[in-house]
Design a protein around this motif. Structure first.
Motif, short mmCIF file in Angstrom:
data_model
loop_
_atom_site.label_atom_id
_atom_site.label_comp_id
_atom_site.label_asym_id
_atom_site.label_seq_id
_atom_site.Cartn_x
_atom_site.Cartn_y
_atom_site.Cartn_z
N ASN A 9 133.65 37.26 -14.33
CA ASN A 9 132.46 37.58 -13.54
C ASN A 9 132.24 39.08 -13.47
N ASN A 10 133.32 39.83 -13.34
CA ASN A 10 133.20 41.28 -13.26
C ASN A 10 132.68 41.87 -14.57
N VAL A 11 133.05 41.22 -15.68
CA VAL A 11 132.61 41.72 -16.97
C VAL A 11 131.13 41.44 -17.20
N THR A 12 130.66 40.23 -16.80
CA THR A 12 129.29 39.84 -17.11
C THR A 12 128.27 40.37 -16.11
N ARG A 13 128.71 40.68 -14.90
CA ARG A 13 127.77 41.19 -13.90
C ARG A 13 127.34 42.61 -14.26
N ARG A 14 126.01 42.85 -14.17
CA ARG A 14 125.49 44.17 -14.54
C ARG A 14 124.85 44.83 -13.33
N GLY A 15 125.15 46.10 -13.15
CA GLY A 15 124.51 46.87 -12.10
C GLY A 15 123.23 47.51 -12.63
N PRO A 16 122.42 48.07 -11.72
CA PRO A 16 121.15 48.68 -12.14
C PRO A 16 121.29 49.71 -13.25
N SER A 17 122.32 50.55 -13.20
CA SER A 17 122.47 51.62 -14.20
C SER A 17 122.73 51.06 -15.60
N ASP A 18 123.26 49.84 -15.66
CA ASP A 18 123.53 49.23 -16.97
C ASP A 18 122.24 48.93 -17.74
N PHE A 19 121.12 48.83 -17.02
CA PHE A 19 119.85 48.49 -17.65
C PHE A 19 119.09 49.72 -18.14
N LEU A 20 119.63 50.91 -17.86
CA LEU A 20 118.91 52.15 -18.16
C LEU A 20 118.45 52.26 -19.62
N PRO A 21 119.33 52.06 -20.62
CA PRO A 21 118.89 52.20 -22.02
C PRO A 21 117.79 51.20 -22.39
N GLU A 22 117.92 49.95 -21.90
CA GLU A 22 116.94 48.92 -22.24
C GLU A 22 115.59 49.21 -21.60
N ILE A 23 115.60 49.67 -20.35
CA ILE A 23 114.35 49.99 -19.66
C ILE A 23 113.66 51.16 -20.35
N SER A 24 114.43 52.18 -20.70
CA SER A 24 113.87 53.33 -21.40
C SER A 24 113.25 52.91 -22.73
N VAL A 47 115.57 52.83 -12.24
CA VAL A 47 116.93 52.36 -11.98
C VAL A 47 117.38 52.81 -10.59
N ASP A 48 117.05 54.03 -10.19
CA ASP A 48 117.43 54.54 -8.88
C ASP A 48 116.81 53.72 -7.74
N GLY A 49 115.67 53.09 -8.03
CA GLY A 49 114.99 52.31 -6.99
C GLY A 49 115.34 50.84 -6.99
N MET A 50 116.26 50.42 -7.86
CA MET A 50 116.63 49.01 -7.98
C MET A 50 117.83 48.67 -7.11
N GLY A 51 117.77 47.51 -6.44
CA GLY A 51 118.86 47.07 -5.60
C GLY A 51 120.05 46.59 -6.42
N ALA A 52 121.18 46.35 -5.75
CA ALA A 52 122.43 46.05 -6.45
C ALA A 52 122.57 44.59 -6.84
#
Length: 252
Positions: A9-24, A47-52
């Motif tokens: 679960n810890n490996v598959t869970r992604r935080g907001p910062s993990d999406f940065l390259p894809e969003i860009s 990303v800074d405005g996204m919840g955890a």
């Protein structure tokens, strides 16, 4: 076994910062910015405005895409499909969608009973070049942008009514922030119409120069007052040159 499940679960869970390259990447590939640097900067803001939590990450990203890029909910969802898949509607999103539709309904009424026409209106002083000349009415928020700007103003007014000033500022952006005081007490149909239909009286030469310099969406979001128009270096140079020219046939 429990340890292995927790580790997975810890490996598959992604935080907001993990999406940065894809969003860009999505911002750039969908033409929402002109450069990679702009895309990265805006992606960082989002990303800074996204919840955890997973739902907060998804829903916040959706809302921020709508606000930063003046997108409808449907448009934002389609762009974000590669990251989040199909995004359903929460109660809050349905409320936001209703607000947007209310804004669009008012825009439609503006077109139906439009009393301010972009046409020759007689001679007077041009508000840009200051020549005494035959004038036209220029919509400070061009009519072609009303279906985007109208809901944007409506949503900002609702955010201010709820005390969410930060969200209202994100919706308005720097270019429309001067309207905050007008929106603070809510936005009636009459007030929306008056806001969208604000004009200035300028000569045909200055009118053409304004529209040849920037597209309508840029004019609506960045150059929506006479002061902002004249502060632009390109427009100012033209107006300064025009002020020294004798009125031609358009003044007759």
């Amino acid at each position: 076994m429990a340890h292995e499940k927790l580790k997975k679960n810890n490996v598959t869970r992604r935080g907001p910062s993990d999406f940065l390259p894809e969003i860009s990447s999505l911002i750039l590939s969908n033409g929402l910015t002109a450069t990679e640097e702009e895309a990265e900067a805006l992606a960082l803001c989002i990303v800074d405005g996204m919840g955890a939590s997973e739902s907060e990450t998804r829903n916040d990203c959706l809302v921020l895409f709508q606000e930063y890029f003046s997108l409808s909910e449907y448009e934002a969802k389609q762009i974000l499909v590669p990251i989040f898949g199909e995004i359903g509607c929460s109660a809050d999103e349905n409320e936001s969608s209703d607000d947007e539709q209310n804004g669009l309904d008012i825009v439609d009424e503006c077109f139906e009973d439009l009393i301010v026409k972009e046409e020759m209106i007689g001679e007077d002083e041009c508000e840009l070049c200051e020549r005494y000349i035959r004038l036209t009415r220029h919509h400070l928020i061009p009519r072609s942008t009303w279906k985007r700007i109208g809901p944007q103003l409506f949503n900002a007014a609702n955010a201010l009514e709820k005390g969410d000033v930060k969200r209202a500022h994100r919706i308005l952006g720097d270019g429309l922030l001067h309207l905050e005081d007008d929106l603070a007490d809510g936005l009636s149909k009459r007030e929306m119409k008056e806001m969208l239909q604000r004009t200035c009286n300028i000569c045909r030469g200055c009118h053409s120069a304004v529209h040849n310099t920037y597209d309508n969406m840029v004019l609506a979001t960045r150059y929506n007052t006479v002061e902002k128009l004249i502060a632009d270096n390109t427009i100012y140079k033209f107006c300064k040159w025009a002020s020294k020219q004798r009125p031609g046939k358009s003044a007759a």
